[in-house]
Design an enzyme around this catalytic site. Sequence first.
Site, short mmCIF file in Angstrom:
data_model
loop_
_atom_site.label_atom_id
_atom_site.label_comp_id
_atom_site.label_asym_id
_atom_site.label_seq_id
_atom_site.Cartn_x
_atom_site.Cartn_y
_atom_site.Cartn_z
N HIS A 1 5.50 4.29 -8.62
CA HIS A 1 5.25 5.52 -9.37
C HIS A 1 5.16 6.71 -8.41
O HIS A 1 4.91 6.57 -7.21
CB HIS A 1 3.97 5.41 -10.19
CG HIS A 1 2.74 5.16 -9.35
ND1 HIS A 1 2.14 6.13 -8.58
CD2 HIS A 1 1.99 4.05 -9.16
CE1 HIS A 1 1.09 5.64 -7.96
NE2 HIS A 1 0.98 4.37 -8.29
N ASP B 1 2.24 0.29 -5.67
CA ASP B 1 2.29 -0.11 -4.26
C ASP B 1 1.94 -1.58 -4.09
O ASP B 1 2.51 -2.26 -3.24
CB ASP B 1 1.36 0.77 -3.42
CG ASP B 1 -0.07 0.83 -3.95
OD1 ASP B 1 -0.38 0.15 -4.94
OD2 ASP B 1 -0.88 1.58 -3.36
#
Length: 509
Positions: A98, A396
């Site tokens: 994102h 992540d």
Amino acid sequence: MLARSRFMLVLVVGALLAVLSFTLQYLHLIPTNPVAEQRSLGKSRKRVNPVLHTDPPAPDPIRDSHKYCNYPNLTEHGWEGHSPADYRLLSVHVMIRHGDRFPLYSIPKTKKPAIDCLLSEKRKPSHPLLASFISHMTLGGRGHWDTSLLSLPRLPNHSTCEMGELTQTGVVQHLKSGDHLRQAYIKRHNLLTSDWSPRQLWVETTGKSRTLQSGLAFLFGFLPHFDWSRLTVRQQWSTLFCGSSCDCPARNRYLDQEQRRQYRQRTADTELERTYVAMAKTLGVATKTLRAANPVDALLCHFCHGLPFPCSSTQTSSNAPDEGACLTLQHFAVIRRQQKNDELERREAGIYRRYAVLAAHPYLNRTATRMERIARGSQTRKGKEEAVFALASAHDVTMAPLLSALGLEGAGFPKFAARLVFELWNSPEVKDNDKKSDRKQGRWLENVFIRVLYNGEDLTFDTAFCRDHNRHSAQPLCPLGNFLSFVRKDMFNIVNATSYQQACHQTVL
């Protein structure tokens, strides 16, 4: 006679100078022409992109933080879509992290960063597609959605950002990235035609608004004004994108071991501990309270948005800070330095790599299976209804283990809007009088290849499954068979297993 002697003297001197020049170049005392070297690299067909041999820069936590921010005003470069002449692009599989977001944690006794999460094409950073993206998202009801995603907003919608909310910077990052891949794959290779079938596009996301919105922004950059009626957006319930294969006790035990290693590394760092004590005193809070708030998350937001670091917003009688006391760039640099040191120690310890192999396998296995179907279909001309473009919008904690499992630990921690791309290529067909027999024997694999790119850089020959191939073969791309073998068996060597099920359910010491 005199003229002849002079001529002989000139020849002798010229020969001596030539020998001297050659000797100096051989000993690297005179540099060779770099322009000529670059030109020769550009003509080489053994690698799709030139290989630059430079020494790695010294660690710099501030420079690394700027890279992590991934400012969208920088020019986009990348080697996506590059291949030897006459190779045909069969499919592309992309995982994105994102984009830029508001912090997930707040620092005690400080004001939250003043960031507006309402989108406006009149505010920087912006993008030529931003206004039409905002308008197009209002038509999202025409699309097909997993029911669990219907409650999520398709656009950031708060004038004061909420925790974890995607910012306008994050939206622009993905509009830009999607547009970059549109130039590489749609315009250059016509991967998806204007009449693309719903089955040719696969989009999945976790159940967070920041990943959903990032995926939609990327998709709009890639396919501007896409037809909502042909789009289905699916939810992955786990941040690991493990689908129906999430049950893996050994993976959880490796993660627990890795988290204990990280804790030992942090507590042994005396400079980090002194910094936390100084920061806590500055703000007038207990050190353990500050540490638990994960202050680097909020500090990164201030840093990436060019905002002053936070100052204490209250005074307390017991542990009162100095008036106007603020956190500093030096505090931030120490924490970021420790994070970079931890990345290096993590690689050396090897625990995380074992966790990563089990965490990343389900996604890699689905990608490998999809690629194999497309490759087989390309041989029989029945691959037109497969997902030739797959997009996974993730976090992540999704991408980091994926990189590690592929053997790309040196690629660094995923920045905002990072992208990992798998390309499937078909080489020019070789004439053969017995094609049907060859396919039965698995010869179809010989002309199908894979590329792996991270943030536009071709890292194929750095992956665990293609390092040796790069040294021992003149083939410009990596055979798909290498990737299939790696995903289905070879990647489990590090955990002394031959399959995912065996690795997940064996005892971890």
